[in-house]
Scaffold this active site. Structure first.
Site: not given
Length: 1122
Positions: A798, A794, A473
């Site tokens: 996801d 997070d 990310d």
């Protein structure tokens, strides 16, 4: 209602009955009432609440709590609630006691055989045949009687039993400490989990275990609910209840339709407040756990009682069983149910605790089984040859007759041969392998805690060493996640810095302050700094914090606006999610109309704007042409500076006709743009260096983000993920999907294979895109080796990608509970550099195991060949059973400890990853194993056949039964152990390095074990006497043994000089299969076989539990290039 309360009183164990009396402790609800209430859903639940309490605030009054202020933070009150309604804690299953672990360790087949042999040997040693006949029975104890040594025949049996006890205790102790470590890890994970509650009107983060009935809890997107509760107020709340009901559709919750929130379910969208009504064992998850636990115990009891009571089964038991069955069915879908046979197998499987198996363990177990089988064959041949040789020599060559009184003597010989055979087997079976893996993993996990990696699944840390790709990310992982507004476009002007409040029209400023203050989660705040001179603390969503910070920078305050319009006055909230990429809030205006505030990704929200505020704060038309202009002149330049652009807009509705709020596309449209702001999230200073390390270690880093492509590209360049002049791809989600899907819209692996190797940045991606990319890379078979992918995440969305990845990293600070639940490792500091540390530890685990293998296999090869040849040529093994057990103990237990606890070094990051199908034993290792085996065998056979001449001592060959230990055989045993000790130092390096002492002092455990083993060896040789078949040695003999041992180090240098590339004949061993080479059936068979193998091998190694072993591996022998 009385009925229901009564029925549930009966459901409880007796001691609680006193507590169930109404209004106990001054509260207006009993535990039973609340439990019954939580079993209802939807309309039924609403009716029950209305009948019994009037409404939810009535329930709050009965529980003595305030829906807005929460509980008073009063210790006595909280304690009283815990006593009456229970703690929010589900007691874990009792760990196995030390004695149970000892019993499990005793189940080892080879140990059982040894015990039986030792007991038989003991029994026979007490039988003394009549003296005068002993001549007739052959050369039984020539000369031994004279020294009164015959009585010592029992010592060998006793010594074997003693060493078996040693092995068992060591094994049990290892298992016990492992279990203890694992429990410590679990409790650490539990302590990490906190939940937001309101107490005394203040928002507090309390550990989940501290929640009590009556607490008012804040529920938000991404939470895993820790207790049951009733919703007081909710915004667009959707819950995933699949963990309880098995239904995958998200359930909409609202205070007026379905207010029941259950523990263990995930919040997928929205936010709200709930009053906690059941905790711990009384919550829905707790009830299921209790049932499962009770079910297991009942099973055990029934097994013990036998089947006599099958018919008369208590009805309540049947009920519990039914529920238990239903729960089990929901929690673990059965593979199939073809008749009873399948069910039986399922039952058996369910009763054997499932072991978590990683790629490495799959390879190891398979290898160990193959070695074990070879050992079994060798030991059988040894016994057969010994028996035949003895029978032929005694009865054919010497022509003796089998006399009845000689039977015990002959049986004693046979028992001796049998013990030698078993000893060969004991040495051949490398039961230290599973132990080495466990020690190495447990050690690494403990140390990784210090490097901010909280490992949830043990095998993840070893898989991480093989990672070839990391999909990361951007926000919070590569960047600091401390966001600030640095540029803005307000009233037709692009400000590169924060504008002075006086430069803005009051109308624009007022609208902006309201739009930001109201249209953000009320839990997001900016608090004063903790220390003087520090930055203000950002609490809650970081993007919203940046916007609130912008309001403060404009010398205005958001708090008064929120007090004027509290959260429960908000008319409708469309919360942020990954599909909308925006958030909107509706408030009622004093004139009866409505105003909608909206904020979101600029390119998405600007498409919905039809007006914009000019410099005087008046509406001006905003056409597509104006929009394109704005994108070019304002948004793209901001994005190229690495800023995230957010558009803030509003819309007014008249009081005459209320719109249909469920038609979101209509409502959030025809907006008026107030402002576009550019938010900066600086790159973490340590990230570029960490990414450089990854690239040097052969790991490709890709950035997957929901941000604008220009922002993503700018940040990727700052991090060093992309370098100017390289051949790489930066795609947006839409373009990515267009390239990988065919005309029918299906994903094609071939198309994906053309995209992913060059892809470095995927922007504006949805969670599905992330999952597609991860799956595509893992399933791809192009390139030299299969990819092993790590993913960071997070958000709740996801989850699928984290689960699919070989290793999923969740963020400890910014991560939602759902992400943590799906992950393998939690990064407690949300920092990318911690991932690099995880790679280092993972590679270290792999290398530690390889070091141990190299050492172990050398010893195995030598010991088996020596025992086998010695037995065949001299009818007696040069290494006695007890000595073999001692060697086995050093090899297995101590060496695994010494070699598995080597700390990692930076040099581990200088080589390429092994990948999925790299064999365990490389060609270099094979060269070392065979090279050292040749040296050791040469020395031992020289000593065995000409040693007595060299040292000028009596020969130990062909000694009769029960003769005293000879110096000759003691020297062989001592030399053997010395060579192992020095070879242990050689084994520290497996890639052909020359300096084997490099970094040896940084591992105190290794030094302690080598010196300790040496010390014990001196004691055994000098004072071991008959039990260890040792005769004390002179100083000169000791020096010779040491000299030969040190020769191992010199010989190691000789072997390192031989180039591996010249040895084409060497094969590698211990491959893992590629997925495409294995059918499902083979996988299933492999699963069975490895389970069986594991039991055959080591019994008590119950490696931490995690559903079914997914990853199974086969070992193929066949040369591939190292």
């Amino acid at each position: 209602m009385g009925d229901m309360a009564n029925s549930s009183i009966e459901f409880h164990p007796k001691p609680q009955q006193q507590r169930e009396m109404p209004h106990v402790g001054g509260f207006g609800c009993t535990l039973a009432e609340l439990r019954n209430l939580m079993e209802l859903r939807g309309v039924e639940a609403l009716q029950k609440i209305q009948e019994a309490y009037g409404d939810v605030s009535g329930l709050c009054r009965r529980l003595k709590t305030s829906p807005t202020e929460g509980l008073a933070d009063n210790t006595n009150d909280l304690e009283k609630r815990r006593q009456i309604y229970g703690q929010n804690f589900i007691p874990p299953k009792q760990p196995k006691t030390f004695l149970q672990l000892v019993w499990e360790a005793l189940q080892d087949v080879t140990l059982i055989i040894l015990e039986v042999a030792a007991i038989v040997s003991l029994g026979l040693s007490f039988y003394a045949p009549p003296g005068e006949e002993s001549e007739a029975c052959g050369n039984v104890s020539g000369g031994a009687e004279d020294e009164g040594e015959a009585e010592a025949g029992w010592i060998e049996g006793a010594a074997i039993l003693l060493s078996v006890i040693c092995v068992v205790l060591v094994t049990a102790f290892n298992d016990w400490s492992k279990e203890k470590q694992f429990r410590g890890l679990q409790s650490r994970i539990e302590q990490e989990q906190k939940f937001t509650v309101i107490r005394n009107g203040q928002l507090l983060q309390v550990p989940v275990a501290a929640l009590v009935v009556g607490d008012i809890a804040q529920v938000k997107y991404g939470d895993l609910l820790p207790a049951d509760g009733v919703l007081i107020q909710g915004n667009d709340l959707k819950i995933d209840e699949s963990s309880l009901t098995g239904e995958s559709d998200h359930v909409r919750k609202s205070a007026d339709k379905d207010p029941m929130l259950l523990s263990g379910t995930h919040v997928m969208e929205g936010s709200g407040r709930m009053v906690v009504t059941a905790v711990g064992v009384n919550s829905q998850t707790g009830i299921i756990f209790t049932l499962l636990g009770a079910g297991g115990e009942e099973e055990e009891k029934k097994d013990k009682k036998g089947k006599q009571q099958d018919g008369a089964m208590d009805s309540s038991q049947i009920r519990a069983k039914k529920q238990d069955g239903a729960v089990a069915m929901e929690m673990q879908p059965l593979k199939s149910a073809e008749g009873g046979e399948m069910e039986e197998r399922e039952k058996k499987k369910a009763n054997v605790p499932k072991k978590e198996k990683s790629v490495l363990q799959g390879k190891l177990t398979k290898l160990a089984v193959q070695i074990g089988k070879a050992g079994l064959v060798m030991s059988a041949i040894t016994v057969i040859i010994l028996v035949l040789y003895f029978v032929i020599e005694t009865f054919v060559v010497d022509g003796r007759v089998w006399l009845a009184e000689c039977t015990p003597v002959y049986v004693q010989y046979f028992v001796k041969f049998f013990i030698i055979g078993v000893t060969v087997l004991v040495v051949a079976v490398p039961e230290g392998l599973p132990l080495a893996v466990t020690i190495s993993l447990a050690y690494s996990v403990k140390k990784m805690m210090k490097d901010n990696n909280l490992v949830r699944h043990l095998d993840a840390c070893e898989t991480m060493g093989n990672a070839t790709a990391i999909c990361s990310d951007k926000t919070g992982t590569l960047t600091t996640n401390r966001m600030t507004v640095v540029q803005s476009y307000l009233g037709d002007t692009h400000y590169k810095e924060i504008p002075a409040p006086s430069a803005l029209t009051p109308k624009i400023l007022d609208l902006l302050v309201h739009a930001i203050s109201i249209n953000s989660a009320y839990t997001t705040k900016i608090l004063p700094p903790e220390k003087e001179g520090a930055l203000p603390r950002q609490v809650g969503n970081k993007t919203e914090c940046a916007l609130l910070g912008f309001v403060l920078d404009l010398k205005r305050d958001f708090q008064p606006v929120r007090e004027q319009i509290p959260e429960d006055k908000l008319y409708k909230v469309y919360t942020f999610n990954s599909v909308r990429k925006s958030m909107s809030t509706v408030i009622r205006m004093p004139d009866g109309g409505f105003r909608l505030f909206s904020k979101g990704a600029s390119e998405i929200l600007l498409k919905k704007c039809t007006n914009i505020l000019n410099s005087n704060g008046e509406l001006r038309g905003f056409r597509p042409r104006d929009r394109d202009d704005m994108v070019k002149k304002i948004i793209e330049p901001m994005a190229c500076d690495g800023l995230r652009t957010i558009c803030i807009a509003y819309r007014d509705f008249s009081a005459i006709q209320e719109p249909d709020w469920d038609n979101e596309n209509e409502v959030v449209g025809e907006l008026t743009c107030i402002a576009v702001v550019g938010i900066e999230d600086p790159v973490r200073p340590e990230v570029p260096e960490a990414i450089r390390k990854c690239q040097r270690a052969g790991i490709t880093v890709r950035m997957v983000t929901g941000d604008n492509i220009n922002t993503a590209r700018a940040i990727a360049a700052k991090c060093g993920i992309i370098h100017p002049g390289e051949d790489f791809l930066c795609l947006e989600g839409k373009e990515f999907n267009r390239r990988i899907r065919n005309e029918k819209g299906e994903i094609e692996q071939e198309r994906l294979d053309k995209v992913w190797p060059k892809l470095r940045v995927l922007a504006r991606s949805s969670p599905t895109d992330k999952h597609t990319l991860v799956k595509g890379i893992i399933d791809s078979t192009t390139g030299e080796q299969r990819q092993v992918v790590a993913v960071t995440g997070d958000g709740t969305n996801d989850g699928p990608a984290l689960k699919k990845a070989d290793v999923g990293f969740a963020m400890g600070i910014a991560g939602t509970d759902v992400a943590k639940e799906a992950s393998d490792i939690i990064l407690t500091d949300d920092n990318f550099t911690s991932i690099v540390k995880a790679v280092m530890w993972g590679r270290n685990v792999y290398d530690s195991i390889s070091k141990f293998l190299q050492f172990q296999l050398t010893v195995n090869v030598v010991a088996v060949i020596v025992a086998f040849t010695g037995a065949c040529i001299t009818q007696d093994s040069p290494l006695k059973a007890v000595q073999m057990l001692w060697v086995n103990l050093i090899m297995d237990t101590f060496a695994s400890l010494a070699l598995a606890t080597e700390p990692p070094t930076e040099s581990l990051l200088l080589r390429k990853p092994y990948g999925r199908d790299k064999p365990l034993i490389s060609r270099t290792m094979m060269k070392n194993i065979l090279g050292h085996a040749v040296y050791q065998l040469t020395i031992i056979f020289t000593l065995l056949f000409v040693g007595e001449l060299f040292f000028d001592i009596d020969s130990g060959r062909n000694a009769p039964l029960h003769s005293p230990p000879s110096e000759h055989y003691t020297i062989i045993f001592n030399t053997f152990v010395m060579m192992q000790l020095f070879n242990e130092i050689n084994a520290r390096k497996i890639h052909g390095e020359r300096n084997v002492f490099d970094g040896i002092f940084s591992n105190p455990i290794f030094c302690t074990i080598v010196l300790g083993t040496f010390g014990i060896q001196i004691v055994i040789v000098q004072f071991g006497g008959k039990p260890f078949s040792c005769s004390p040695l002179s100083t000169e003999q000791w020096l010779w043994c040491l000299f030969v041992g040190v020769g191992e180090l010199v010989w190691g240098q000789v072997i390192a000089t031989i180039p591996t590339s010249q040895l084409k004949c060497l094969k590698e061993a211990g491959h893992g299969p590629g997925k495409d080479e294995m059918t499902d059936e083979e996988l299933a068979e492999g699963e069975e076989e490895i389970d069986h193998a594991e039991r055959e091998l080591r019994r008590g190694q119950i490696l931490w539990f995690r559903g079914l072993n997914r990853i199974q591996t086969q070992v193929c022998w066949g040369g591939k290039k190292c």
